[in-house]
Design an enzyme around this catalytic site. Structure first.
Site, mmCIF file in Angstrom:
data_model
loop_
_atom_site.group_PDB
_atom_site.id
_atom_site.type_symbol
_atom_site.label_atom_id
_atom_site.label_comp_id
_atom_site.label_asym_id
_atom_site.label_seq_id
_atom_site.Cartn_x
_atom_site.Cartn_y
_atom_site.Cartn_z
ATOM 1 N N SER A 65 0.797 -1.407 -0.054
ATOM 2 C CA SER A 65 0.010 -0.041 0.027
ATOM 3 C C SER A 65 0.878 1.335 -0.008
ATOM 4 O O SER A 65 1.565 1.619 -1.249
ATOM 5 C CB SER A 65 -1.072 0.085 1.204
ATOM 6 O OG SER A 65 -1.920 0.969 1.065
ATOM 7 N N ASP A 93 10.847 5.518 -9.838
ATOM 8 C CA ASP A 93 10.373 6.090 -10.964
ATOM 9 C C ASP A 93 11.174 7.329 -11.173
ATOM 10 O O ASP A 93 11.644 7.749 -12.244
ATOM 11 C CB ASP A 93 8.900 6.524 -10.961
ATOM 12 C CG ASP A 93 7.837 5.324 -11.402
ATOM 13 O OD1 ASP A 93 8.522 4.158 -11.656
ATOM 14 O OD2 ASP A 93 6.760 5.767 -11.410
ATOM 15 N N LYS A 128 -0.449 -3.980 -3.741
ATOM 16 C CA LYS A 128 -1.684 -3.682 -3.237
ATOM 17 C C LYS A 128 -1.799 -2.261 -3.896
ATOM 18 O O LYS A 128 -1.316 -1.207 -3.272
ATOM 19 C CB LYS A 128 -1.994 -3.324 -1.660
ATOM 20 C CG LYS A 128 -3.299 -3.057 -1.217
ATOM 21 C CD LYS A 128 -3.364 -3.009 0.390
ATOM 22 C CE LYS A 128 -4.517 -2.294 0.768
ATOM 23 N NZ LYS A 128 -4.792 -0.888 0.466
#
Length: 406
Positions: free
Chosen positions: A310, A321, A335
């Site tokens: 999460s 990224d 998740k």
């Protein structure tokens, strides 16, 4: 006071699957704030079943129970009604959507805030003997002021014996209203010692930090509660003041937590741009951005494992990224959906999956997780149980990057 949670298992399953930890508020403090929904006129109709059919069948079940159930005198009607709500939400088949009764809602609110009224000691229970031992006493806490020490064995609370009691039950005895007293009996060096502590508001320590060799800072984040941002910011500032040249952030077995908390923490690290975006059932998208004013430019590694979920995945996905740091460990849980806590107006609530989230590059990690840049499986060392090969590798990576910049 809170029970000690197993680093690699119990905390994860509690937070991710049952919703008792902070993961359930992944969207609670941002997009969901202030939203009001009407639950007054529920529609129970489907293609084959009308609302009248549902009511008739429930009446039929109630009548059969009253007429034939052997233990009818022991039936808790309120529990039956609550069971309808629980089953209705559970029938969606979504492991993250759950109905919380009044007691569960109060416990959930407490766990996600990171604060509770207690004495400030962490305890662990031996699975075989049932013995409850104090494993940590918070500095400046009521427990410390009362004289409770790490290693004390808890034998009684307010005249009640802990023998045969579950840890969660004993902890509930110790928690209570701020300013009230609780009597605790411990066994220390073979002798019983009775102490009285005055309950106070305790802030859960979700962040631990220290300076490792080579001026590499280390910050461990156990979950993203409301109190975590300030603790994380303090850790960063203290390590920077101590001459930190690189950093390892440990998110292993972190089940997640408040979205506002994790995004605020990432604003202390990321360059300018999107932190995370979400898309709901209608295709509506929203995003949280970073202005880049606090971009962390020193060598960085983030440790994750299969129990990092999460909000932890929002964190490591964004770092990956942007190339801000190296992700080390094993693939995360996966998740990638968002839950909203919806107040039902009577002290109960519904935790409902309402959106999917995406990393800054637009990746959805739902069901797949974040794959580390450097994969390292944890290897238990029986000769040295405290050894941590994953952390060692992360520290090595950061140290090499530090050396490469000199």
């Amino acid at each position: 006071m809170e029970p000690e949670r197993d680093k690699n298992n119990n905390r994860f399953w509690t937070g991710v699957l049952t919703g008792a930890a902070a993961a359930v508020l992944i969207l609670g403090g941002v997009w969901g704030a202030g939203r009001i929904l009407d639950f007054g006129d529920g529609d129970f109709t489907s293609e084959n079943v009308s609302e009248a059919d549902v009511e008739e069948k429930l009446d039929q079940l109630e009548g059969l129970i009253e007429d034939y159930y052997l233990y009818e005198d022991e039936v808790d009607k309120d529990a039956l009604i609550e069971g309808i709500y629980t089953g209705y939400a559970g029938a969606l088949g979504d492991p993250y959507t759950e109905y919380y009764d009044e007691e569960e809602t109060k416990a959930l609110q407490e766990s996600t805030s990171g604060e509770f009224s207690g004495i400030g000691a962490t305890m662990s229970q031996d699975a075989e003997t049932g013995v409850i031992t104090v494993v940590n006493v918070y500095k400046g806490s009521p427990a410390e002021k009362a004289g409770i020490l790490e290693g004390d064995i808890l034998s009684g609370v307010d005249g009640r014996s802990t023998d045969g009691q579950d840890l969660e039950n004993v902890v509930s005895w110790i928690k209570g209203e701020q300013g009230t007293e609780v009597s605790v009996v411990v066994v220390r060096d073979g002798e019983e010692v009775e102490m009285t502590a005055v309950r106070d508001i305790i802030e859960v320590q979700t962040v631990e930090y220290e300076m490792k060799a080579g001026q590499v800072g280390y910050i461990s984040v156990s979950e993203f509660d409301s109190v975590t941002y300030d603790q994380f910011k303090t850790a960063l500032e203290d390590l920077e003041a101590s001459g930190m040249e690189g950093l390892v952030i440990d998110l292993r077995s972190n089940p997640g937590g408040n979205l506002s908390t994790v995004t605020d923490m990432l604003k202390l690290l990321l360059p300018e741009g999107t932190i995370v975006s979400t898309k709901d059932k209608y295709g509506n998208t929203e995003e949280i951005t970073c202005d880049g004013t606090h971009e962390f430019t020193k060598p960085l590694a983030v440790l994750v494992n299969q129990y990092s979920a999460s909000a932890s995945e929002i964190f490591c996905g964004a770092v990956q990224d942007y190339g801000t740091g190296t992700i080390v460990g094993t693939t995360t849980y996966g998740k990638g959906v968002v839950q909203q806590l919806l107040d039902l107006g009577d002290g109960t609530c519904l935790k409902l999956t309402i959106a999917e989230y995406y990393t800054p590059s637009g990746r959805s990690i739902n069901g797949t997780g974040v794959t580390p840049d450097v994969e390292v499986e944890y290897e238990y060392n029986a000769q040295d149980p405290e050894a941590d090969n994953q952390l060692d590798r992360a520290l090595e990576i950061v140290q090499d990057q530090i050396e490469g910049t000199k």
